[in-house]
Write a protein that holds these residues in place. Structure first.
Motif, PDB file in Angstrom:
ATOM      1  N   THR A 351       0.833  -1.209   0.000  1.00  0.00           N
ATOM      2  CA  THR A 351       0.000   0.000   0.000  1.00  0.00           C
ATOM      3  C   THR A 351       0.860   1.248   0.000  1.00  0.00           C
ATOM      4  OG1 THR A 351      -1.751  -1.153   1.219  1.00  0.00           O
ATOM      5  CG2 THR A 351      -1.793   1.250   1.244  1.00  0.00           C
ATOM      6  N   ALA A 352       1.876   1.279   0.861  1.00  0.00           N
ATOM      7  CA  ALA A 352       2.774   2.433   0.913  1.00  0.00           C
ATOM      8  C   ALA A 352       3.480   2.630  -0.427  1.00  0.00           C
ATOM      9  CB  ALA A 352       3.804   2.239   2.028  1.00  0.00           C
ATOM     10  N   GLY A 353       3.910   1.522  -1.049  1.00  0.00           N
ATOM     11  CA  GLY A 353       4.594   1.618  -2.335  1.00  0.00           C
ATOM     12  C   GLY A 353       3.701   2.199  -3.420  1.00  0.00           C
ATOM     13  N   PHE A 354       2.450   1.737  -3.502  1.00  0.00           N
ATOM     14  CA  PHE A 354       1.549   2.250  -4.531  1.00  0.00           C
ATOM     15  C   PHE A 354       1.162   3.712  -4.287  1.00  0.00           C
ATOM     16  CE2 PHE A 354       1.135  -2.037  -6.102  1.00  0.00           C
ATOM     17  CZ  PHE A 354       0.860  -1.851  -7.451  1.00  0.00           C
ATOM     18  N   LEU A 355       1.069   4.119  -3.026  1.00  0.00           N
ATOM     19  CA  LEU A 355       0.822   5.532  -2.739  1.00  0.00           C
ATOM     20  C   LEU A 355       1.994   6.390  -3.205  1.00  0.00           C
ATOM     21  CD1 LEU A 355      -0.844   5.326   0.798  1.00  0.00           C
ATOM     22  CD2 LEU A 355      -1.945   5.941  -1.374  1.00  0.00           C
ATOM     23  N   ALA A 365      12.502  11.288 -10.711  1.00  0.00           N
ATOM     24  CA  ALA A 365      13.882  10.940 -11.080  1.00  0.00           C
ATOM     25  C   ALA A 365      14.470  10.022 -10.024  1.00  0.00           C
ATOM     26  CB  ALA A 365      14.714  12.229 -11.205  1.00  0.00           C
ATOM     27  N   GLU A 366      15.700   9.547 -10.302  1.00  0.00           N
ATOM     28  CA  GLU A 366      16.419   8.719  -9.345  1.00  0.00           C
ATOM     29  C   GLU A 366      16.910   9.577  -8.188  1.00  0.00           C
ATOM     30  OE1 GLU A 366      16.292   5.676  -9.490  1.00  0.00           O
ATOM     31  OE2 GLU A 366      16.135   5.068 -11.578  1.00  0.00           O
ATOM     32  N   PRO A 367      17.042   9.042  -6.991  1.00  0.00           N
ATOM     33  CA  PRO A 367      16.808   7.635  -6.620  1.00  0.00           C
ATOM     34  C   PRO A 367      15.363   7.326  -6.219  1.00  0.00           C
ATOM     35  CG  PRO A 367      17.718   8.783  -4.744  1.00  0.00           C
ATOM     36  CD  PRO A 367      17.629   9.800  -5.858  1.00  0.00           C
ATOM     37  N   ALA A 368      14.495   8.383  -6.237  1.00  0.00           N
ATOM     38  CA  ALA A 368      13.117   8.190  -5.768  1.00  0.00           C
ATOM     39  C   ALA A 368      12.402   7.121  -6.582  1.00  0.00           C
ATOM     40  CB  ALA A 368      12.355   9.517  -5.845  1.00  0.00           C
ATOM     41  N   LEU A 369      12.607   7.118  -7.907  1.00  0.00           N
ATOM     42  CA  LEU A 369      11.915   6.159  -8.769  1.00  0.00           C
ATOM     43  C   LEU A 369      12.235   4.726  -8.357  1.00  0.00           C
ATOM     44  CD1 LEU A 369      11.367   6.445 -12.557  1.00  0.00           C
ATOM     45  CD2 LEU A 369      12.369   4.353 -11.661  1.00  0.00           C
ATOM     46  N   THR A 370      13.509   4.438  -8.174  1.00  0.00           N
ATOM     47  CA  THR A 370      13.913   3.078  -7.787  1.00  0.00           C
ATOM     48  C   THR A 370      13.424   2.721  -6.391  1.00  0.00           C
ATOM     49  OG1 THR A 370      15.864   3.094  -9.216  1.00  0.00           O
ATOM     50  CG2 THR A 370      15.910   1.593  -7.332  1.00  0.00           C
ATOM     51  N   ILE A 371      13.506   3.658  -5.451  1.00  0.00           N
ATOM     52  CA  ILE A 371      13.078   3.397  -4.076  1.00  0.00           C
ATOM     53  C   ILE A 371      11.593   3.068  -4.031  1.00  0.00           C
ATOM     54  CG2 ILE A 371      12.727   4.448  -1.806  1.00  0.00           C
ATOM     55  CD1 ILE A 371      15.341   6.025  -2.311  1.00  0.00           C
ATOM     56  N   HIS A 372      10.783   3.846  -4.754  1.00  0.00           N
ATOM     57  CA  HIS A 372       9.334   3.626  -4.754  1.00  0.00           C
ATOM     58  C   HIS A 372       8.988   2.255  -5.333  1.00  0.00           C
ATOM     59  CE1 HIS A 372       8.586   8.278  -4.835  1.00  0.00           C
ATOM     60  NE2 HIS A 372       9.210   7.871  -3.754  1.00  0.00           N
ATOM     61  N   LEU A 373       9.631   1.892  -6.444  1.00  0.00           N
ATOM     62  CA  LEU A 373       9.353   0.605  -7.081  1.00  0.00           C
ATOM     63  C   LEU A 373       9.841  -0.559  -6.215  1.00  0.00           C
ATOM     64  CD1 LEU A 373      10.262   1.519 -10.762  1.00  0.00           C
ATOM     65  CD2 LEU A 373       7.993   0.910  -9.930  1.00  0.00           C
ATOM     66  N   ALA A 374      10.980  -0.376  -5.550  1.00  0.00           N
ATOM     67  CA  ALA A 374      11.523  -1.441  -4.695  1.00  0.00           C
ATOM     68  C   ALA A 374      10.628  -1.679  -3.479  1.00  0.00           C
ATOM     69  CB  ALA A 374      12.935  -1.088  -4.251  1.00  0.00           C
ATOM     70  N   THR A 376       7.404  -1.217  -3.332  1.00  0.00           N
ATOM     71  CA  THR A 376       6.237  -1.937  -3.843  1.00  0.00           C
ATOM     72  C   THR A 376       6.561  -3.408  -4.061  1.00  0.00           C
ATOM     73  OG1 THR A 376       5.572   0.093  -4.989  1.00  0.00           O
ATOM     74  CG2 THR A 376       4.471  -1.945  -5.646  1.00  0.00           C
ATOM     75  N   GLY A 377       7.715  -3.685  -4.649  1.00  0.00           N
ATOM     76  CA  GLY A 377       8.110  -5.057  -4.945  1.00  0.00           C
ATOM     77  C   GLY A 377       8.325  -5.897  -3.709  1.00  0.00           C
ATOM     78  N   GLY A 469      -4.523   0.700  -7.027  1.00  0.00           N
ATOM     79  CA  GLY A 469      -3.753  -0.406  -6.472  1.00  0.00           C
ATOM     80  C   GLY A 469      -3.614  -0.302  -4.965  1.00  0.00           C
ATOM     81  N   ALA A 470      -3.387   0.919  -4.466  1.00  0.00           N
ATOM     82  CA  ALA A 470      -3.267   1.124  -3.018  1.00  0.00           C
ATOM     83  C   ALA A 470      -4.579   0.809  -2.309  1.00  0.00           C
ATOM     84  CB  ALA A 470      -2.850   2.571  -2.735  1.00  0.00           C
ATOM     85  N   VAL A 471      -5.695   1.228  -2.901  1.00  0.00           N
ATOM     86  CA  VAL A 471      -7.010   0.978  -2.300  1.00  0.00           C
ATOM     87  C   VAL A 471      -7.294  -0.527  -2.237  1.00  0.00           C
ATOM     88  CG1 VAL A 471      -9.497   1.278  -2.612  1.00  0.00           C
ATOM     89  CG2 VAL A 471      -7.951   3.213  -2.975  1.00  0.00           C
TER      90      VAL A 471
END
Length: 495
Positions: A351-355, A365-374, A376-377, A469-471
């Motif tokens: 849930t936190a990842g999808f938010l 941009a990086e590194p936020a993009l990678t952190i958010h996807l990681a 979620t994964g 997805g978060a919901v």
């Protein structure tokens, strides 16, 4: 050191050929995401035709899901090794048919390439691919003792996620250096290796169960009609209404046939286990969440960020590679502390990842993009083992194939429904957002405004998907909590 490592691996070494087969089949779920632009160009389908283009993915999901209950029972009857070989044979033939699908109209009646042939051959290919995961889960419950099963389920889940990781990269590389057909031709040597490798493990126990073909046929028809109805939900029409109405009728027929069968395709005893029912509901919702991430991330990369197919695959890799890691961690935590902790933690992290993904803008941009996807994964990965472990508590030995297939079906139906809803809602929402924007202008400044408007509309649509997805992930907390309330005790579980 090597002795300790060998002792750690020993309980799971018989799973290796099964994991390899799972990897191959899962790869073809996602490979088409990055192949799609080239496939659509060859088959004369516009990228803007999202509702039509998505059927190359949706068709695979339908075939993949429809085959699972039938192949689960075949596995119970013949043993997992024979069922696995049958699945690999169907997948191999289907891969070859997908590769030649643009030429089939010319060979049969001298016509031009047709997209429907691609969809049809993808469905056939998926019948083999869909059988592999439930067969492997059922085999794990037989090949691995109860002490090590949670990690075994995690390894199979990790193999599936690894295939999902590799698929977009494989597709991106294929379209960069070869034509898209090679993604399917190259399946063949790998399936041959998997078939030879599986002969090195025990054949599996055979049980005297019958194969209920009529119920399996009705289930496949129900799934197809339900998907057609859901795809049209954004633009209600007679096709949507009739498809959903017929789905209700077929559901009644399915229940009646299953209840009257002496050896039902969907064993009635399974649905008497509350943990099994809640596990399937959780898996359905997780499937819907997963497909939102798997499809939206590469599409957003291509349409909003202007990435190539290979770059889109690499962007998705930031999420999917961590799912595999999370699946193994979830197996270890489940084995040590039970299913509740990784289940609830996984959903909260997801849930936190999808938010975080829903907060993306064109400037992410990086590194936020990678952190958010990681993030979620890792959340999605933690869920793999506890759901499988909970679903198979108390299941009799001769019903493990059926139970495993139903668990896989619940996730795939969730993915199919999620993709259908995304397609319908996304098309309508995008059209609404750009309704007042002109199609083209000779004035460079106006044309730039048009492109900017289309880009921002795409960002808004895609980030809405992430919010959905978060919901859904929050909603999944309820059945996840209920599925882990108690652990049924059964003398039939054995080792």
């Amino acid at each position: 050191m090597f002795t300790k490592l060998g002792n750690l691996i020993a309980p799971y070494k018989l799973l290796l050929p099964l994991c390899f087969g799972v990897f191959i089949a899962a790869d073809d779920q996602t490979v088409v995401v990055t192949l799609l632009p080239d496939m659509l160009a060859d088959l004369r389908v516009g990228v803007s035709e999202l509702d039509r283009a998505s059927w190359s993915i949706t068709g695979y999901l339908i075939g993949y899901t429809a085959a699972m209950p039938l192949m689960g029972r075949i596995s119970d009857r013949t043993g997992y090794r024979r069922a696995f070989l049958l699945a690999m044979a169907a997948f191999t033939l289907g891969s070859a048919l997908v590769a030649v699908s643009p030429d089939i109209p010319r060979w049969l009646y001298g016509g031009p390439p047709e997209y429907n042939w691609l969809v049809g051959t993808r469905v056939f290919q998926a019948i083999g691919g869909g059988a592999v995961i439930p067969i492997s889960i059922a085999a794990a419950s037989e090949l691995v003792d109860r002490k090590h099963r949670a990690i075994a389920y995690g390894l199979i889940g990790a193999s599936a996620e690894a295939g999902g990781v590799f698929g977009p990269l494989w597709g991106g590389g294929i379209t960069t250096w070869l034509s898209w057909e090679w993604a399917f031709w190259l399946n063949i040597p790998f399936t041959v290796i998997a078939a030879i490798w599986i002969l090195r493990i025990p054949p599996g126990k055979r049980h005297s169960v019958k194969i209920d073909l009529p119920t399996a046929t009705v289930f496949a028809a129900l799934l197809s009609l339900l998907t057609i109805g859901l795809v049209r939900i954004g633009e209600p029409d007679a096709l949507m209404a009739s498809s959903l109405a017929l789905s209700v009728v077929l559901l009644g027929v399915l229940v009646a046939l299953n209840n009257r069968s002496a050896d039902p395709l969907f064993p009635k005893r399974l649905f008497q286990l509350q943990s099994f029912n809640y596990s399937n509901l959780t898996h359905f919702l997780v499937g819907a969440v997963l497909i939102i991430g798997m499809v939206t991330v590469p599409l957003m990369a291509a349409s909003v960020f202007g990435k190539s197919p290979l770059e889109g695959g690499l962007q998705l890799l930031r999420m999917t590679i961590v799912i595999g890691f999370g699946a193994v961690v979830g197996g270890y935590v489940t084995q040590r502390f039970g299913a509740r902790i990784p289940s609830i933690a996984g959903l909260l992290i997801t849930t936190a990842g999808f938010l975080l993904l829903a907060s993306w803008t064109v400037d992410i941009a990086e590194p936020a993009l990678t952190i958010h996807l990681a993030i979620t994964g890792i959340g999605l990965g933690l869920l793999v083992s506890p759901i499988a472990e909970t679903a198979l508590w108390g299941v009799q030995a001769d019903q493990r194939g059926a139970a495993s297939s139903l668990l896989s079906v619940s996730r795939m139906v969730g993915m199919t429904a999620g993709l259908a809803a995304m397609t319908a809602l996304g098309t309508v929402q995008f059209q609404e957002l750009v309704a007042d924007v002109p199609a083209f202008s000779l004035d460079p400044d106006v044309q730039k405004e048009i492109l900017d408007s289309a880009t921002h509309a795409g960002v808004e649509v895609f980030t809405r998907f992430f919010l959905y997805g978060a919901v859904i992930s929050v909603a999944a907390l309820i059945p996840a909590w209920l599925m882990t309330r108690s652990r049924p005790i059964s003398s039939s579980e054995g080792n």
